[in-house]
Motif scaffolding. Structure first.
Motif, PDB file in Angstrom:
ATOM      1  N   ASP A  15       0.821  -1.214   0.000  1.00 19.59           N
ATOM      2  CA  ASP A  15       0.000   0.000   0.000  1.00 19.59           C
ATOM      3  C   ASP A  15       0.853   1.261   0.000  1.00 19.59           C
ATOM      4  OD1 ASP A  15      -2.258   1.547  -0.036  1.00 19.59           O
ATOM      5  OD2 ASP A  15      -2.831   1.152   2.034  1.00 19.59           O
ATOM      6  N   ASP A  41      -7.984  -4.726  -4.034  1.00 12.83           N
ATOM      7  CA  ASP A  41      -8.610  -3.862  -3.020  1.00 12.83           C
ATOM      8  C   ASP A  41      -9.630  -4.644  -2.196  1.00 12.83           C
ATOM      9  OD1 ASP A  41      -7.101  -1.749  -4.006  1.00 12.83           O
ATOM     10  OD2 ASP A  41      -8.772  -0.813  -5.070  1.00 12.83           O
ATOM     11  N   PRO A  52      -7.353  -0.312   1.169  1.00  9.48           N
ATOM     12  CA  PRO A  52      -6.003   0.249   1.052  1.00  9.48           C
ATOM     13  C   PRO A  52      -6.085   1.735   0.726  1.00  9.48           C
ATOM     14  CG  PRO A  52      -6.472  -1.259  -0.780  1.00  9.48           C
ATOM     15  CD  PRO A  52      -7.660  -1.260   0.118  1.00  9.48           C
ATOM     16  N   ARG A  59      -0.932   0.674  -7.117  1.00 13.01           N
ATOM     17  CA  ARG A  59       0.045  -0.141  -6.376  1.00 13.01           C
ATOM     18  C   ARG A  59       0.774  -1.083  -7.324  1.00 13.01           C
ATOM     19  NH1 ARG A  59      -2.757  -3.485  -2.996  1.00 13.01           N
ATOM     20  NH2 ARG A  59      -4.803  -2.799  -3.657  1.00 13.01           N
ATOM     21  N   SER A 134       4.337   0.258   6.828  1.00 12.96           N
ATOM     22  CA  SER A 134       3.187   1.109   6.513  1.00 12.96           C
ATOM     23  C   SER A 134       2.555   1.665   7.776  1.00 12.96           C
ATOM     24  CB  SER A 134       2.145   0.317   5.714  1.00 12.96           C
ATOM     25  OG  SER A 134       2.685  -0.126   4.493  1.00 12.96           O
TER      26      SER A 134
END
Length: 153
Positions: A15, A41, A52, A59, A134
């Motif tokens: 992500d 997704d 995401p 991505r 992330s």
């Protein structure tokens, strides 16, 4: 793809690309040609309970352009996350240290589908920098949200 090299599959959300992703792909490339499966997704939403931040096509585009990635594709919609493994037929699946799979259970499920795949788990979390995941990046952005108030005007 290079002839006679192993096919190494790496899968994930990807992500917010960070050094941990690059490290995983780099380590996978030491084993062979890297094929990255980018989660859809809908799969992220189903498994993580959230969408995401970056849409799947974006991505995928970023992953395709990372050094050491031989090929990148979107995963499948739906519950059968191993269907893509049947299609790719990798020699190796490399798992990140924080991916939620039981290595032995995964191997048994693949063997039940007639797939003999080596499962390699990267043991060490990459933490050479402050923001190597992330979740750390998101926490940093949230902690500094006042710094970005001008964006909402």
């Amino acid at each position: 793809m290079t002839k006679n090299r192993k096919k190494v599959m790496v899968a994930g959300v990807f992500d917010i690309i960070h050094p941990g992703h690059i490290y995983l792909i780099s380590k996978a490339s030491e084993l062979g040609d890297v094929i990255v499966v980018v989660a859809r997704d809908s799969t992220v939403e189903r498994l993580k309970g959230r969408r995401p931040i970056i849409p799947e096509e974006q991505r995928l585009e970023v992953i395709k352009n990372i050094k050491n990635v031989s090929n990148a594709i979107l995963g499948h919609e739906g519950e059968d996350i191993l269907k893509i493994v049947e299609e790719i037929k990798p020699d190796v699946i490399m798992l990140g240290p924080n991916q939620n799979f039981d290595d032995e259970d995964l191997k048994k499920k693949l063997e039940a589908r007639g797939l003999k795949v080596e499962i390699v788990r990267l043991q060490e979390l990459y933490n050479a920098h402050k923001l190597c995941s992330s979740s750390k990046i998101i926490r940093e952005i949230l902690s500094r949200s006042r710094d970005f108030e001008y964006l909402s005007r």
